[in-house]
Design an enzyme around this catalytic site. Sequence first.
Site, short mmCIF file in Angstrom:
data_model
loop_
_atom_site.label_atom_id
_atom_site.label_comp_id
_atom_site.label_asym_id
_atom_site.label_seq_id
_atom_site.Cartn_x
_atom_site.Cartn_y
_atom_site.Cartn_z
CB SER A 136 -0.92 -0.04 1.23
OG SER A 136 -1.73 1.11 1.27
CE1 TYR A 150 -0.58 5.41 -5.02
CE2 TYR A 150 0.18 6.97 -3.36
CZ TYR A 150 0.31 5.77 -4.02
OH TYR A 150 1.34 4.90 -3.69
CE LYS A 154 -0.92 2.20 -3.44
NZ LYS A 154 -0.42 0.87 -3.82
N1 LIG Z 1 8.34 4.23 -4.42
C1 LIG Z 1 7.63 4.86 -3.49
O1 LIG Z 1 8.03 5.92 -2.98
C2 LIG Z 1 6.33 4.26 -3.00
C3 LIG Z 1 5.78 4.77 -1.82
C4 LIG Z 1 4.60 4.23 -1.33
C5 LIG Z 1 4.00 3.19 -2.00
N2 LIG Z 1 4.54 2.70 -3.16
C6 LIG Z 1 3.82 1.60 -3.82
O2 LIG Z 1 4.73 0.58 -4.16
C7 LIG Z 1 4.24 -0.15 -5.28
C8 LIG Z 1 5.38 -0.36 -6.27
O3 LIG Z 1 5.79 0.90 -6.74
P1 LIG Z 1 7.33 1.22 -7.09
O4 LIG Z 1 7.76 2.29 -6.20
O5 LIG Z 1 8.12 -0.02 -7.13
O6 LIG Z 1 7.14 1.89 -8.53
P2 LIG Z 1 7.58 1.39 -9.99
O7 LIG Z 1 9.03 1.16 -10.02
O8 LIG Z 1 6.98 2.39 -10.92
O9 LIG Z 1 6.87 -0.03 -10.17
C9 LIG Z 1 5.49 -0.13 -10.30
C10 LIG Z 1 5.12 -1.47 -10.93
O10 LIG Z 1 3.70 -1.47 -11.10
C11 LIG Z 1 3.34 -1.77 -12.42
N3 LIG Z 1 2.47 -0.72 -12.95
C12 LIG Z 1 2.72 0.61 -12.99
N4 LIG Z 1 1.72 1.26 -13.61
C13 LIG Z 1 0.82 0.31 -13.97
C14 LIG Z 1 -0.41 0.37 -14.68
N5 LIG Z 1 -0.92 1.51 -15.13
N6 LIG Z 1 -1.06 -0.78 -14.89
C15 LIG Z 1 -0.56 -1.95 -14.44
N7 LIG Z 1 0.63 -2.07 -13.79
C16 LIG Z 1 1.30 -0.94 -13.56
C17 LIG Z 1 4.61 -1.82 -13.27
O11 LIG Z 1 4.67 -3.09 -13.90
P3 LIG Z 1 4.88 -3.28 -15.48
O12 LIG Z 1 5.21 -1.94 -16.08
O13 LIG Z 1 6.01 -4.24 -15.59
O14 LIG Z 1 3.60 -3.85 -15.95
C18 LIG Z 1 5.75 -1.67 -12.28
O15 LIG Z 1 6.56 -2.81 -12.22
C19 LIG Z 1 3.06 0.65 -5.84
O16 LIG Z 1 1.84 0.01 -5.48
C20 LIG Z 1 3.16 1.99 -5.14
O17 LIG Z 1 1.90 2.59 -4.95
C21 LIG Z 1 5.69 3.21 -3.68
#
Ligand SMILES: NC(=O)c1ccc[n+]([C@@H]2O[C@H](COP(=O)([O-])OP(=O)(O)OC[C@H]3O[C@@H](n4cnc5c(N)ncnc54)[C@H](OP(=O)(O)O)[C@@H]3O)[C@@H](O)[C@H]2O)c1
Length: 285
Positions: A136, A150, A154
């Site tokens: 999340s 967003y 979540k």
């Molecule tokens: N990084 C942060 O600061 C942060 C903070 C809080 C929460 N999060 C959460 O962590 C999770 C992973 O994020 P991340 O930081 O690792 O970002 P990321 O590097 O952009 O990875 C996101 C992943 O989600 C998939 N994705 C993105 N947009 C999508 C779409 N429109 N439809 C389907 N799949 C999609 C992509 O898979 P493909 O492109 O390979 O399909 C990608 O591998 C997310 O749920 C995000 O909300 C991240």
Amino acid sequence: MTVTSQTWLITGASSGLGKSLASEALRAGYKVIGTTRDVGKAAASYPDFSENGGIWIDLDPAQNDSYDRFVKCSQEHNVDVLVNNAGYAFIGGVEDTSESEVRDQMDVNFYGPLRAVRACLPVMREKGSGHVILISSGAGFIARPGRATYSASKFGIEAVHESLSHEVKTLGIKVLIVEPGAFRTPFSSRIITPARFDNGFSEAYKGTAVEQMVVGSRQLTSIPDYVKGDPDKAARAIIKATVAGYDYLRMPLGTDCVIALESKIADLQRDLEATRSIATSTDVD
Ligand SMILES: NC(=O)c1ccc[n+]([C@@H]2O[C@H](COP(=O)([O-])OP(=O)(O)OC[C@H]3O[C@@H](n4cnc5c(N)ncnc54)[C@H](OP(=O)(O)O)[C@@H]3O)[C@@H](O)[C@H]2O)c1
């Protein structure tokens, strides 16, 4: 089932937290299935995954057919641990955001994980064991300006996982909600803002918290210094929890998230004290 014979299904495993989790899970000796919307691109950017035994599945959780495809995957690979990770952030003012932009966000961050959970539960129930892990966000507990869409996605999917945690308690299945703060992944470079406005906000919100949030999000071409979260450490903490066991539902990650959660909990406590006498005055005599 021994821990090392576990099968992990990780959505959005091609980058960021999903990629770190996939790498750490493979290192721990688990079988790992990773979903991505583009296997060719994922395989090219993350070749180690297949080389170390990972299996890519071309699957977009946001598409209507994903439930059937998750069912097939869960049965074929006998999935023990589901990690609902795929997601993105839409940042924009409530008034500036179109309904279709909200629906797109919900398709990815809410309906996608919901389909995966419903599809994977039967196999876990049959075995009497399993973990459902939701990646999340601190935004799953706190709704800052510009983050209504967003946070709604979540908050909503956290509710599903929280309720589920009670439903499956006696069935041997555990649920973990991970709430990361800001982590060093490509996430912020993929933020989407209201398409109707060149700057991502309307004239009416110039000089407000909406402008500040949207502009701050859109300027992020590289990861700023204040982002302190290490995705590999996050992945290790999650895997460690599944091995050692956990008796909590939510696991915040990152000092920034702890501070933000403490502030929100204090706000909730303050509101409760301010309204306690009102609340208790409305029961029937
Ligand atoms: N990084 C942060 O600061 C942060 C903070 C809080 C929460 N999060 C959460 O962590 C999770 C992973 O994020 P991340 O930081 O690792 O970002 P990321 O590097 O952009 O990875 C996101 C992943 O989600 C998939 N994705 C993105 N947009 C999508 C779409 N429109 N439809 C389907 N799949 C999609 C992509 O898979 P493909 O492109 O390979 O399909 C990608 O591998 C997310 O749920 C995000 O909300 C991240």
